[in-house]
Design a protein around this motif. Structure first.
Motif, PDB file in Angstrom:
ATOM      1  N   VAL A  97      15.413  -9.979  -2.988  1.00 32.04           N
ATOM      2  CA  VAL A  97      16.184 -10.944  -3.771  1.00 32.04           C
ATOM      3  C   VAL A  97      17.178 -10.192  -4.653  1.00 32.04           C
ATOM      4  N   GLU A  98      18.153 -10.939  -5.135  1.00 31.42           N
ATOM      5  CA  GLU A  98      19.071 -10.368  -6.103  1.00 31.42           C
ATOM      6  C   GLU A  98      18.351 -10.223  -7.434  1.00 31.42           C
ATOM      7  N   ALA A  99      18.354  -9.009  -7.981  1.00 25.89           N
ATOM      8  CA  ALA A  99      17.638  -8.748  -9.223  1.00 25.89           C
ATOM      9  C   ALA A  99      18.600  -8.738 -10.403  1.00 25.89           C
ATOM     10  N   PRO A 100      18.171  -9.238 -11.572  1.00 25.36           N
ATOM     11  CA  PRO A 100      18.992  -9.111 -12.779  1.00 25.36           C
ATOM     12  C   PRO A 100      19.257  -7.644 -13.098  1.00 25.36           C
ATOM     13  N   ALA A 101      20.302  -7.388 -13.858  1.00 18.98           N
ATOM     14  CA  ALA A 101      20.671  -6.004 -14.191  1.00 18.98           C
ATOM     15  C   ALA A 101      19.546  -5.280 -14.917  1.00 18.98           C
ATOM     16  N   THR A 102      18.714  -6.034 -15.637  1.00 21.36           N
ATOM     17  CA  THR A 102      17.625  -5.422 -16.405  1.00 21.36           C
ATOM     18  C   THR A 102      16.354  -5.243 -15.587  1.00 21.36           C
ATOM     19  N   CYS A 103      16.391  -5.607 -14.320  1.00 20.74           N
ATOM     20  CA  CYS A 103      15.175  -5.606 -13.497  1.00 20.74           C
ATOM     21  C   CYS A 103      15.355  -4.654 -12.320  1.00 20.74           C
ATOM     22  N   ARG A 104      14.447  -3.676 -12.209  1.00 25.04           N
ATOM     23  CA  ARG A 104      14.550  -2.726 -11.107  1.00 25.04           C
ATOM     24  C   ARG A 104      13.988  -3.294  -9.806  1.00 25.04           C
ATOM     25  N   GLY A 105      12.959  -4.127  -9.906  1.00 27.95           N
ATOM     26  CA  GLY A 105      12.316  -4.648  -8.701  1.00 27.95           C
ATOM     27  C   GLY A 105      13.181  -5.662  -7.979  1.00 27.95           C
ATOM     28  N   ARG A 106      13.354  -5.463  -6.676  1.00 31.34           N
ATOM     29  CA  ARG A 106      14.145  -6.373  -5.873  1.00 31.34           C
ATOM     30  C   ARG A 106      13.297  -7.092  -4.826  1.00 31.34           C
ATOM     31  N   VAL A 107      11.984  -6.832  -4.817  1.00 32.99           N
ATOM     32  CA  VAL A 107      11.114  -7.379  -3.777  1.00 32.99           C
ATOM     33  C   VAL A 107      10.082  -8.311  -4.394  1.00 32.99           C
ATOM     34  N   ILE A 108       9.932  -9.487  -3.797  1.00 30.61           N
ATOM     35  CA  ILE A 108       8.902 -10.450  -4.184  1.00 30.61           C
ATOM     36  C   ILE A 108       8.078 -10.758  -2.946  1.00 30.61           C
ATOM     37  N   LEU A 109       6.770 -10.693  -3.065  1.00 29.65           N
ATOM     38  CA  LEU A 109       5.890 -10.982  -1.941  1.00 29.65           C
ATOM     39  C   LEU A 109       5.822 -12.487  -1.706  1.00 29.65           C
ATOM     40  N   VAL A 110       5.853 -12.863  -0.427  1.00 32.36           N
ATOM     41  CA  VAL A 110       5.792 -14.279  -0.056  1.00 32.36           C
ATOM     42  C   VAL A 110       4.638 -14.480   0.921  1.00 32.36           C
ATOM     43  N   GLN A 111       3.736 -15.342   0.558  1.00 30.71           N
ATOM     44  CA  GLN A 111       2.658 -15.756   1.463  1.00 30.71           C
ATOM     45  C   GLN A 111       3.234 -16.872   2.320  1.00 30.71           C
ATOM     46  N   ARG A 112       3.704 -16.503   3.529  1.00 29.05           N
ATOM     47  CA  ARG A 112       4.556 -17.389   4.308  1.00 29.05           C
ATOM     48  C   ARG A 112       3.799 -18.511   5.002  1.00 29.05           C
ATOM     49  N   GLY A 113       2.590 -18.240   5.485  1.00 34.19           N
ATOM     50  CA  GLY A 113       1.865 -19.269   6.220  1.00 34.19           C
ATOM     51  C   GLY A 113       0.681 -18.689   6.960  1.00 34.19           C
ATOM     52  N   TRP A 114       0.081 -19.525   7.808  1.00 29.83           N
ATOM     53  CA  TRP A 114      -1.149 -19.178   8.504  1.00 29.83           C
ATOM     54  C   TRP A 114      -0.923 -19.245   9.998  1.00 29.83           C
ATOM     55  N   LEU A 115      -1.548 -18.295  10.737  1.00 29.81           N
ATOM     56  CA  LEU A 115      -1.495 -18.255  12.192  1.00 29.81           C
ATOM     57  C   LEU A 115      -2.909 -18.156  12.752  1.00 29.81           C
ATOM     58  N   PRO A 116      -3.213 -18.822  13.871  1.00 28.58           N
ATOM     59  CA  PRO A 116      -4.561 -18.734  14.448  1.00 28.58           C
ATOM     60  C   PRO A 116      -4.799 -17.385  15.104  1.00 28.58           C
TER      61      PRO A 116
END
Length: 254
Positions: A97-116
């Motif tokens: 994601v686009e991070a604010p200038a004050t934020c170094r982290g650019r990655v957010i974990l997403v629990q996308r869904g479930w698969l059998p």
């Protein structure tokens, strides 16, 4: 007199424990109401997501709407996750994601869904959508990805795909991504595809069980025990001796 004291102590203790359990149930109901109210709040964007901090302090169930791009090569499948009576995997994919200038982290974990999971081959995972470019992901905030009990530490995965693990703690993600993701996780609740019918990922996530019914059940048990002690005390200390006294008086009168 000692019998009365013991009975009074037992009745007070069990009744007090029942009241305490009811108080815990009230606290859990208030927490449930807070979660429900938060779910109706305006959605967070990437600028609202905290750069760092304790994930446990995040507002669970906060609606989120993020724009970014998937990091498919770092997807992880969490094994032994049931849904609707089936055993399968929970897919977790990092979102850049686009991070604010004050934020170094650019990655957010997403629990996308479930698969059998395939019945015979654990590694035979059904394909899932891997759209390229910008996407918009809608979901709710949680403190961590799905976790189950596991013995020991799991080794870091090799270059083979797909990556299947029991759990993926924060320390794993820091090593796997080469950077620490921002705290918390986005639990995706709807497909990011324009044709949602083509999305095989299931998202019937269970609602958090705060244990209100459990506390009500415990309270009923303690109140029932208190009532039983009261009844037994009255019977053996008042009613039964009174009946025996009447019988003896009747026999003496004869």
């Amino acid at each position: 007199m000692s019998v009365w004291l013991a009975a009074a102590a037992g009745i007070s203790l069990t009744a007090g424990l029942g009241v305490w359990q009811m108080g815990r149930a009230d606290q859990k109901q208030a927490a449930r109401a807070e979660l429900d109210a938060r779910a109706r709040a305006p959605a967070w964007t990437g600028a609202d997501w905290p750069c760092e901090g304790d994930p446990q302090s995040l507002p669970r169930h906060q609606p989120v709407r993020l724009q970014g791009s998937w990091w498919h090569a770092r997807s992880v499948l969490l094994d032994n996750r049931p849904m609707n009576g089936q055993v399968g995997f929970v897919l977790v994919t990092p979102l850049r994601v686009e991070a604010p200038a004050t934020c170094r982290g650019r990655v957010i974990l997403v629990q996308r869904g479930w698969l059998p999971r395939h019945a015979q081959d654990r590694t035979a995972v059904p394909p899932w959508p891997q759209p390229e470019g910008a996407v918009e992901v809608v979901g709710r905030l949680d403190t961590d990805v799905s976790r189950v009990y596991a013995l020991g530490e799991e080794p870091m995965p090799g270059p083979t795909q797909p990556v299947i693990r029991q759990n993926a703690p924060v320390s794993f993600w820091a090593a796997w991504l080469g950077e620490s993701p921002r705290p918390g996780v986005l639990v995706q609740v709807q497909s990011e595809l324009s044709d949602a019918a083509r999305d095989p990922l299931r998202r019937q996530w269970p609602e958090p069980d705060l244990g209100v019914d459990k506390h009500h059940g415990y309270a009923a048990q303690w109140f029932g025990l208190s009532a039983l002690l009261t009844g037994l005390t009255v019977w053996f200390q008042i009613i039964r001796p009174g009946r025996q006294h009447k019988v003896r008086n009747h026999d003496n009168a004869r």
